[in-house]
Every structure is written in structure tokens, then in C-alpha cells.
Motif scaffolding. Structure first.
Motif, short mmCIF file in Angstrom:
data_model
loop_
_atom_site.label_atom_id
_atom_site.label_comp_id
_atom_site.label_asym_id
_atom_site.label_seq_id
_atom_site.Cartn_x
_atom_site.Cartn_y
_atom_site.Cartn_z
N ALA A 70 38.10 20.52 47.24
CA ALA A 70 39.50 20.27 46.90
C ALA A 70 40.46 20.99 47.85
N GLU A 71 40.03 22.13 48.40
CA GLU A 71 40.89 22.91 49.29
C GLU A 71 40.87 22.40 50.73
N MET A 72 39.88 21.60 51.07
CA MET A 72 39.73 21.14 52.45
C MET A 72 40.71 20.02 52.76
N LEU A 73 41.18 20.01 53.99
CA LEU A 73 42.00 18.91 54.48
C LEU A 73 41.10 17.72 54.81
N PRO A 74 41.60 16.50 54.71
CA PRO A 74 40.77 15.35 55.08
C PRO A 74 40.27 15.44 56.51
N LYS A 75 41.08 16.02 57.38
CA LYS A 75 40.68 16.19 58.78
C LYS A 75 39.39 17.01 58.87
N ASP A 76 39.27 18.04 58.02
CA ASP A 76 38.09 18.90 58.05
C ASP A 76 36.91 18.29 57.30
N LYS A 77 37.18 17.43 56.34
CA LYS A 77 36.09 16.81 55.59
C LYS A 77 35.32 15.81 56.44
N TYR A 78 36.04 15.07 57.28
CA TYR A 78 35.43 13.94 57.97
C TYR A 78 35.27 14.11 59.47
N THR A 79 35.82 15.18 60.04
CA THR A 79 35.65 15.41 61.48
C THR A 79 35.24 16.85 61.73
N ILE A 80 34.68 17.09 62.90
CA ILE A 80 34.27 18.44 63.30
C ILE A 80 34.84 18.75 64.67
N PHE A 81 34.92 20.02 64.97
CA PHE A 81 35.39 20.47 66.27
C PHE A 81 34.30 20.23 67.30
N ASP A 82 34.69 19.69 68.43
CA ASP A 82 33.76 19.52 69.55
C ASP A 82 34.54 19.73 70.83
N ARG A 83 34.19 20.77 71.58
CA ARG A 83 34.97 21.11 72.76
C ARG A 83 34.83 20.10 73.89
N LYS A 84 33.81 19.23 73.81
CA LYS A 84 33.62 18.24 74.86
C LYS A 84 34.43 16.96 74.63
N GLU A 85 34.97 16.79 73.43
CA GLU A 85 35.72 15.58 73.12
C GLU A 85 37.14 15.68 73.69
N LYS A 86 37.77 14.53 73.82
CA LYS A 86 39.10 14.47 74.43
C LYS A 86 40.14 15.22 73.60
N ARG A 87 40.15 14.99 72.30
CA ARG A 87 41.11 15.68 71.43
C ARG A 87 40.44 16.76 70.59
N TYR A 88 39.29 17.24 71.02
CA TYR A 88 38.53 18.33 70.42
C TYR A 88 38.04 18.04 69.01
N ARG A 89 38.00 16.81 68.60
CA ARG A 89 37.50 16.42 67.29
C ARG A 89 36.62 15.20 67.45
N LYS A 90 35.56 15.14 66.63
CA LYS A 90 34.77 13.91 66.56
C LYS A 90 34.34 13.70 65.12
N GLY A 91 34.03 12.47 64.79
CA GLY A 91 33.63 12.13 63.44
C GLY A 91 32.38 12.89 63.03
N ILE A 92 32.34 13.31 61.77
CA ILE A 92 31.21 14.11 61.31
C ILE A 92 29.91 13.31 61.35
N HIS A 93 30.01 11.98 61.29
CA HIS A 93 28.80 11.16 61.32
C HIS A 93 28.16 11.12 62.71
N LYS A 94 28.84 11.65 63.71
CA LYS A 94 28.24 11.74 65.04
C LYS A 94 27.37 12.99 65.18
N LEU A 95 27.47 13.92 64.22
CA LEU A 95 26.67 15.13 64.21
C LEU A 95 25.26 14.79 63.75
#
Length: 110
Positions: A70-95
């Protein structure tokens, strides 16, 4: 090319290895349900240990550092940080193994 490694239609770019760039609403629902299930396990363990008058350091650090679903933002629920990505985020299903790995923390500001 001929022989065992010939170029076929499924290998040339069909839907065989492609993953969609965003989660479907059903995948999002299952992800939220998984996060809530982990939260309920932590709450159950905490209540059972409190009843016996015991604590676990790992459980206490989990409760301090990890946000609940409940405390998590939708951005954090469905994406993760990835320093190689263009906007530093990628979908969690790519993990790899994303349904079994708890990924709740990301660097601040991302």
C-alpha cells in the motif's frame, strides 16, 4: 542456409522471444497480490513472535526498510531501476525470475 541451422520463420522474428514492453493488467494484479502475500507473511511472523515475546533481526530490518504494498508507488511496483536503460527504469517483467524475487527498493530519486 541449409542443414541443421537453417533460417526458419519462427527464428526470424516471430513472437517466439518477444516480450511486451509493458505489463498487462492481469500481470499487474498478480504482482500486487504477490506483494500483499509477502506482507501478510511478514505480519503473521511478527504477530506470532510477538505473542511468544521474541523478535528476529531480519524481520525487524525488513519491516524498517521495505515498504508495504500500500505504501509503494505504482512506479516502484511495476518497474525497477536499471542503469543501462535510457530512462533508468525497465519493466519488472524483464527481470529474470521476477515472480520469485522481491524487488521493492530502488535508488532514491529514480
Amino acid at each position: 542456409m541449409f542443414g541443421a541451422f537453417r533460417f526458419t520463420n519462427p527464428l526470424s522474428g516471430g513472437l517466439l522471444w518477444k516480450t511486451p514492453w509493458r505489463l498487462s493488467r492481469f500481470q499487474k494484479t498478480r504482482q500486487r497480490r504477490r506483494l500483499r502475500a509477502v506482507d501478510s507473511v511478514v505480519a503473521t511472523l511478527d504477530a506470532a513472535l510477538a505473542k511468544q515475546g521474541q523478535t528476529l533481526t531480519a524481520l525487524e530490518t525488513w519491516k524498517e526498510t521495505m515498504p508495504t504494498e500500500a505504501e509503494m508507488l505504482p512506479k516502484d511496483k511495476y518497474t525497477i531501476f536499471d542503469r543501462k536503460e535510457k530512462r533508468y527504469r525497465k519493466g519488472i517483467h524483464k527481470l529474470p525470475k521476477w515472480t520469485r524475487v522481491s524487488q521493492r527498493l530502488n535508488p532514491p530519486g529514480y
